[in-house]
Scaffold this motif. Structure first.
Motif, PDB file in Angstrom:
ATOM      1  N   ARG A  74       0.810  -1.212   0.000  1.00  0.00           N
ATOM      2  CA  ARG A  74       0.000   0.000   0.000  1.00  0.00           C
ATOM      3  C   ARG A  74       0.846   1.266   0.000  1.00  0.00           C
ATOM      4  N   GLU A  75       0.151   2.345  -0.343  1.00  0.00           N
ATOM      5  CA  GLU A  75       0.779   3.646  -0.483  1.00  0.00           C
ATOM      6  C   GLU A  75       0.904   4.313   0.889  1.00  0.00           C
ATOM      7  N   TYR A  76       1.974   5.059   1.110  1.00  0.00           N
ATOM      8  CA  TYR A  76       2.141   5.870   2.317  1.00  0.00           C
ATOM      9  C   TYR A  76       2.659   7.248   1.937  1.00  0.00           C
ATOM     10  N   PHE A  77       2.491   8.168   2.856  1.00  0.00           N
ATOM     11  CA  PHE A  77       2.978   9.539   2.662  1.00  0.00           C
ATOM     12  C   PHE A  77       3.894   9.881   3.832  1.00  0.00           C
ATOM     13  N   TYR A  78       4.893  10.723   3.591  1.00  0.00           N
ATOM     14  CA  TYR A  78       5.861  11.019   4.655  1.00  0.00           C
ATOM     15  C   TYR A  78       6.343  12.455   4.544  1.00  0.00           C
ATOM     16  N   ARG A  79       6.862  12.959   5.669  1.00  0.00           N
ATOM     17  CA  ARG A  79       7.458  14.302   5.693  1.00  0.00           C
ATOM     18  C   ARG A  79       8.360  14.407   6.919  1.00  0.00           C
ATOM     19  N   PHE A  80       9.170  15.446   6.941  1.00  0.00           N
ATOM     20  CA  PHE A  80      10.112  15.682   8.027  1.00  0.00           C
ATOM     21  C   PHE A  80       9.890  17.075   8.602  1.00  0.00           C
ATOM     22  N   ARG A  81      10.420  17.283   9.809  1.00  0.00           N
ATOM     23  CA  ARG A  81      10.416  18.610  10.411  1.00  0.00           C
ATOM     24  C   ARG A  81      11.775  18.840  11.068  1.00  0.00           C
ATOM     25  N   ALA A  82      12.314  20.041  10.921  1.00  0.00           N
ATOM     26  CA  ALA A  82      13.545  20.398  11.636  1.00  0.00           C
ATOM     27  C   ALA A  82      13.436  21.837  12.117  1.00  0.00           C
ATOM     28  N   GLU A  83      13.526  22.016  13.422  1.00  0.00           N
ATOM     29  CA  GLU A  83      13.547  23.345  14.031  1.00  0.00           C
ATOM     30  C   GLU A  83      12.440  24.251  13.479  1.00  0.00           C
ATOM     31  N   GLY A  84      11.245  23.714  13.511  1.00  0.00           N
ATOM     32  CA  GLY A  84      10.090  24.512  13.134  1.00  0.00           C
ATOM     33  C   GLY A  84       9.816  24.586  11.645  1.00  0.00           C
ATOM     34  N   LEU A 138       9.106  22.661   7.975  1.00  0.00           N
ATOM     35  CA  LEU A 138       8.522  21.423   7.488  1.00  0.00           C
ATOM     36  C   LEU A 138       9.013  21.118   6.078  1.00  0.00           C
ATOM     37  N   SER A 139       9.263  19.837   5.813  1.00  0.00           N
ATOM     38  CA  SER A 139       9.754  19.437   4.487  1.00  0.00           C
ATOM     39  C   SER A 139       8.591  19.335   3.509  1.00  0.00           C
ATOM     40  N   PRO A 140       8.895  19.236   2.206  1.00  0.00           N
ATOM     41  CA  PRO A 140       7.862  18.820   1.259  1.00  0.00           C
ATOM     42  C   PRO A 140       7.402  17.404   1.625  1.00  0.00           C
ATOM     43  N   GLU A 141       6.264  17.013   1.078  1.00  0.00           N
ATOM     44  CA  GLU A 141       5.730  15.678   1.358  1.00  0.00           C
ATOM     45  C   GLU A 141       6.115  14.718   0.250  1.00  0.00           C
ATOM     46  N   GLY A 142       6.377  13.477   0.635  1.00  0.00           N
ATOM     47  CA  GLY A 142       6.700  12.457  -0.355  1.00  0.00           C
ATOM     48  C   GLY A 142       5.687  11.334  -0.306  1.00  0.00           C
ATOM     49  N   ARG A 143       5.581  10.631  -1.434  1.00  0.00           N
ATOM     50  CA  ARG A 143       4.717   9.453  -1.483  1.00  0.00           C
ATOM     51  C   ARG A 143       5.595   8.232  -1.708  1.00  0.00           C
ATOM     52  N   THR A 144       5.279   7.154  -1.033  1.00  0.00           N
ATOM     53  CA  THR A 144       6.064   5.946  -1.220  1.00  0.00           C
ATOM     54  C   THR A 144       5.138   4.752  -1.070  1.00  0.00           C
TER      55      THR A 144
END
Ligand SMILES: [Fe+2]
Length: 502
Positions: free
Chosen positions: A110-120, A122-128
């Motif tokens: 199945r498909e998932y979505f992910y993102r990161f955060r550093a010091e306030g 937010l990263s772009p979102e990825g699909r995997t």
């Protein structure tokens, strides 16, 4: 508040951790995008690398010399309303602030979505996605790409590939080029942008070059759309290197190679155990349910030096010497084992260099490329023999900067020699610049090599659809990369029927 910040607050990603000193980076640290790779039934690798200024700071991308905590989230939905896994990882300055998160325990297929955060921030979102359960013959749409010289063209082909939303991207080498600005002129003669200063020699050089490539938005889109299986060829280190041998003979190649491998790992969604001291391991297998197994090869690190001082030439008997190896003993045994035990309907070999025989001289005589499998002909016979005993083998190749479709045979000079497998060669994303089509030259090449049925010199990628019954492949081509915005079209299509019960 923009949409990303709002969603981050809603999902708790912006809440400072207790006891953490509150520090802020001066600007967005996610200029290199996000990526995922090497999916399994229960997970994948998530990647990002922090850089506020991709070309700044001696390989550290403008980042301070301290470590930075990075939060990550995996969600079952695009709006991140159903978070299924989350955590914090340290982006260490000594790793150029790269982050690799290896996940397990998710649902298969199945498909998932992910993102990161550093010091306030937010990263772009990825699909995997995770791979299907081992017993399922779930269809797969995958792209194949290679060779993306940054100076030679814009990455429109990456953008077009992303727009097709494949389940998986297979990248077969020359992700970046080590040359100084203008160190390699495209066949088109055009240069659309410039490499970072100097040719890559030190860890800082390779890190900066990776950061420059990764700062491209079209490349970022291709990484964000699907998990990648990556393998390197020569230019991630140096043109036409072979095992311990530098093609330039310059001293210190061991150190340079180790630096290139380290930067490659830091900048790719690879598993932590790929980096092994001064070496790297990228030959590996990834299964897609019971449908297919990818066997990714390393045709650089373990090979003997090119025969007859390398190049495209005739009259080299050394290339026929049976003791020579391209894969090395360990990888050869690993591959032979994997082909015998796979149990999947298809076996897809992802590798770097042209496997088919190719005579570059029109008319009598024979010129072959000694850097490709023609330079290691007896091992090719052994490999094709092993492939003839595995289910539905197909070879995926990069390096050539031209699409090719070829029949692989034990004896290319014998019209009656059976076809063991088909080879699908993806042209370059950008290397050698704008598309062209020298029809007379192509006609001569095909006449000279009757086992090759299609050649195209334009830029592009392959888009393949695989089921239990057939592999259908679109050769996607773009008319130009010296200006942005070219459409991609299918210039050739082939369908390979599965041999059932093979
Ligand atoms: Fe290349």
């Amino acid at each position: 508040m923009d949409r990303r910040s709002f969603l981050a607050t809603a999902a708790g990603l912006l809440v400072p951790q207790t006891g953490m000193p509150s520090r802020t980076l001066r600007s967005d640290p996610f200029t290199l995008g996000v990526a995922s790779g090497d999916p399994s039934t229960g997970g994948f690798v998530l990647w990002t690398r922090l850089a506020t200024d991709p070309l700044g700071g001696a390989g550290l991308g403008g980042m301070p010399s301290r470590d930075v905590d990075v939060g990550w989230q995996v969600a079952a939905d695009e709006r991140f309303s159903r978070i299924v896994a989350s955590g914090t990882v340290t982006a260490r300055a000594r790793d150029a602030h790269s982050v690799h998160v290896e996940l397990e325990g998710l649902e298969p297929g199945r498909e998932y979505f992910y993102r990161f955060r550093a010091e306030g921030r937010l990263s772009p979102e990825g699909r995997t996605r995770t791979t299907p359960a081992a017993h399922l013959e779930t269809p797969l749409a995958f792209a194949v790409a290679a060779c993306a010289h940054f100076e030679h063209g814009y990455y429109t082909a990456y953008r077009r590939l992303a727009e097709q939303e494949p389940d998986l991207v297979v990248f077969l080498g020359d992700y970046l080029y080590e040359y100084a600005p203008n160190g390699y002129t495209a066949l088109s003669g055009k240069r659309v942008r410039s490499h970072s200063p100097g040719k890559c020699a030190t860890l800082a050089d390779y890190r900066t070059r990776h950061a420059q490539y990764k700062s491209d938005r079209d490349l970022q889109a291709a990484h964000a759309v699907a998990p990648w299986l990556v393998a390197f060829d020569d230019h991630e280190v140096e043109n036409n290197w072979a095992g311990p041998v530098s093609s330039t003979g310059a001293p210190g190649f061991d150190r340079r190679k180790a630096a290139a491998f380290r930067a490659y790992y830091e900048n790719m969604p690879l598993r932590r155990d790929s980096l092994r001291g001064a070496a790297i391991r990228v030959n590996r297998r990834v299964s897609w349910g019971s449908l297919a197994r990818f066997h990714l090869l390393d045709t650089r690190q373990f090979r003997d030096d090119q025969a007859c001082s390398d190049g495209v030439r005739s009259g080299c008997d050394e290339r026929l010497s049976p003791g020579r190896t391209l894969l090395g003993d360990g990888q050869w045994r690993w591959l032979e084992d994997g082909l015998q035990s796979s149990g999947t309907r298809w076996n897809l070999l992802g590798q770097q260099i042209l496997m088919t025989h190719r005579d570059y001289r029109a008319g009598p005589g024979r010129d072959v490329n000694l850097d490709s499998w023609d330079g290691y002909a007896p091992e090719r016979v052994r490999l094709l023999d092993a492939m003839s005993r595995t289910a539905n083998p197909v070879v995926l190749t990069g390096d050539a900067h031209m699409h090719h479709l070829a029949d692989l045979k034990i004896d290319f000079d014998d019209p009656d020699s059976p076809v063991v497998a088909r080879e699908l060669v993806a042209t370059s994303i950008a290397s050698d610049g704008d598309g062209y089509r020298d029809r007379a030259w192509i006609a001569d090449s095909l006449a000279e090599n009757p086992h090759i049925s299609y050649i195209d010199q334009r830029r592009g990628y392959l888009m393949a659809r695989l089921t239990g019954d057939e592999l259908s492949v679109d050769f996607r081509t773009l008319d130009h990369v010296s200006r942005r915005g070219a459409p991609a079209r299918t210039s050739h299509r082939t369908t390979i029927e599965a041999v059932q019960g093979a």
